[in-house]
Design an enzyme around this catalytic site. Structure first.
Site, PDB file in Angstrom:
ATOM      1  N   HIS A 286     150.425  96.102  81.369  1.00 55.26           N
ATOM      2  CA  HIS A 286     150.911  95.982  82.753  1.00 55.26           C
ATOM      3  C   HIS A 286     150.994  94.522  83.191  1.00 55.26           C
ATOM      4  O   HIS A 286     150.887  93.610  82.368  1.00 55.26           O
ATOM      5  CB  HIS A 286     150.048  96.823  83.690  1.00 55.26           C
ATOM      6  CG  HIS A 286     149.800  98.188  83.157  1.00 55.26           C
ATOM      7  ND1 HIS A 286     150.776  99.138  83.066  1.00 55.26           N
ATOM      8  CD2 HIS A 286     148.677  98.737  82.638  1.00 55.26           C
ATOM      9  CE1 HIS A 286     150.272 100.237  82.525  1.00 55.26           C
ATOM     10  NE2 HIS A 286     149.010 100.018  82.244  1.00 55.26           N
TER      11      HIS A 286
ATOM     12  N   GLU B 167     143.875  97.579  86.703  1.00 59.90           N
ATOM     13  CA  GLU B 167     143.917  97.573  85.242  1.00 59.90           C
ATOM     14  C   GLU B 167     144.554  96.297  84.720  1.00 59.90           C
ATOM     15  O   GLU B 167     144.104  95.726  83.720  1.00 59.90           O
ATOM     16  CB  GLU B 167     144.699  98.789  84.735  1.00 59.90           C
ATOM     17  CG  GLU B 167     144.787  98.852  83.219  1.00 59.90           C
ATOM     18  CD  GLU B 167     145.670  99.962  82.721  1.00 59.90           C
ATOM     19  OE1 GLU B 167     145.829 100.084  81.491  1.00 59.90           O
ATOM     20  OE2 GLU B 167     146.232 100.709  83.551  1.00 59.90           O
TER      21      GLU B 167
ATOM     22  N   HIS C 110     144.352  98.071  77.182  1.00 58.98           N
ATOM     23  CA  HIS C 110     144.505  98.948  78.341  1.00 58.98           C
ATOM     24  C   HIS C 110     143.163  99.513  78.788  1.00 58.98           C
ATOM     25  O   HIS C 110     142.139  99.336  78.129  1.00 58.98           O
ATOM     26  CB  HIS C 110     145.445 100.108  78.007  1.00 58.98           C
ATOM     27  CG  HIS C 110     146.870  99.695  77.865  1.00 58.98           C
ATOM     28  ND1 HIS C 110     147.730  99.587  78.939  1.00 58.98           N
ATOM     29  CD2 HIS C 110     147.586  99.341  76.765  1.00 58.98           C
ATOM     30  CE1 HIS C 110     148.908  99.179  78.512  1.00 58.98           C
ATOM     31  NE2 HIS C 110     148.856  99.018  77.204  1.00 58.98           N
TER      32      HIS C 110
ATOM     33  N   GLU D 138     142.412 101.851  74.579  1.00 54.50           N
ATOM     34  CA  GLU D 138     142.003 102.222  75.930  1.00 54.50           C
ATOM     35  C   GLU D 138     140.497 101.994  75.990  1.00 54.50           C
ATOM     36  O   GLU D 138     139.718 102.729  75.402  1.00 54.50           O
ATOM     37  CB  GLU D 138     142.340 103.679  76.203  1.00 54.50           C
ATOM     38  CG  GLU D 138     143.819 104.006  76.150  1.00 54.50           C
ATOM     39  CD  GLU D 138     144.577 103.539  77.386  1.00 54.50           C
ATOM     40  OE1 GLU D 138     143.924 103.009  78.302  1.00 54.50           O
ATOM     41  OE2 GLU D 138     145.792 103.724  77.425  1.00 54.50           O
TER      42      GLU D 138
END
Length: 323
Positions: free
Chosen positions: A112, A149, A205, A287
């Site tokens: 992101h 995030e 992430h 993650e």
């Protein structure tokens, strides 16, 4: 990385992560050893405070399994003190090109971008991911008190870059703070690694799943040969990279594999992520934990724990590159 977007899934309750295709026995010895240590000293109810393998936290969460969207339209101005501790050390502390990873190129992809929420039109346009089209990018998720995030992924990426450069590697980030102001799109993120002829690429992430879902998992590319995507040459080496990262992550952080995807192995295979489908170099996603679970959030917002996360990822990359 919970958001509706190309490399992630819609907000909860959707859970479209593919079933785990790698059995627990496939994990590298380090992962098994780390998990046994975790079970011995902490069990599934680890402390929420940042800690190493001797005080392991409970499983962190999955990055693309049913993430919930952030509760705010963008980064919240509120910051807990723990988010600012243990700042990353400056990059490039050793002579360029010296060290065991001299000559190796590594691409780090911070998931992101903090500016995405201001550029919704740009990130909502679709791009070709080889076997279909998905949105360029998404905003990512956030903790319940607003820690984004995108801020987490950039911080871990900076720490990881420092560790790898100290070993002589050439490290490239797909983007950095305010550069570019949004994105890049997932197809471009893959292209950056391909153009650099990276020896390894890792996308960082954190998940946005339901409360109680905890633990990390590493996402491996499935075998895709459709449209402009052909992952067949990278499936094997990417799995090797992912297994080594999983094992080292357990050892460095004390975190357990996700308790809601991956069957307890910390490994998940997917075929619907543009960042993996379009890669021609070994690449995985990790993650690191679930931002929407309060216990995982306490870890993810701790600078000391983020440093451990970077060390775990770095250890897996180094192990992969040195064989």
């Amino acid at each position: 990385m919970s958001y509706v977007g190309p490399d992630f899934e819609p907000p909860q309750p959707r859970r479209s992560r593919r079933p785990l295709t790698v059995a627990l026995a496939a994990l590298v010895p380090g992962a098994l050893l780390g998990w046994l240590v975790y079970q011995t000293v902490g069990g599934s109810g680890g402390s929420a405070a940042a800690g190493g393998p001797s005080t392991p936290p409970a499983a962190t969460s999955s990055a693309s399994a049913g993430r919930s969207a952030p509760s705010t339209g963008g980064p919240s101005p509120s910051r807990s003190a723990s988010r600012d501790d243990a700042k990353p050390t400056p990059a490039g502390t050793g002579p360029a090109g010296s060290g065991p990873l001299a000559g190796k190129v590594i691409v780090i992809d911070p998931g992101h971008n903090l500016g995405n929420f201001r550029h919704t039109a740009e990130i909502n346009r679709t791009v070709d991911i080889g076997m279909g089209r998905k949105e360029c990018d998404t905003t990512g998720t956030a903790t319940d008190d607003g820690y984004p995030e995108a801020e987490f992924t950039l911080d871990v990426s900076h720490r990881l870059r420092t560790l790898l450069e100290q070993q002589g590697a050439t490290v490239k980030l797909t983007h950095d703070r305010d550069e570019p102001p949004w994105g890049p799109c997932v197809d471009e993120r893959a292209r950056i690694g391909n153009t650099a002829h990276a020896d390894a690429a890792v996308s960082i992430h954190a998940d946005g799943s339901a409360t109680g879902n905890r633990g990390f998992h590493v996402i491996l590319p499935g075998s895709v040969h459709a449209g402009g995507a052909d992952t067949r040459p990278i499936v094997g080496p990417s799995r090797d990279l992912g297994e080594r990262i999983a094992g080292n992550f357990v050892h460095a952080t004390g975190s357990a594999p996700a308790n809601y995807v991956g069957g307890g192995t910390g490994l998940v295979t997917r075929e619907d992520l543009g960042g993996l489908n379009l890669s021609t170099v070994p690449k995985v996603f990790i993650e690191c934990g679930n931002m929407r679970d309060s216990k995982d959030a306490a870890l993810l917002t701790s600078g000391a724990w983020r440093q451990k996360a970077a060390e775990g990822i770095s250890g897996g990359i180094v192990s992969f590159l040195r064989g």
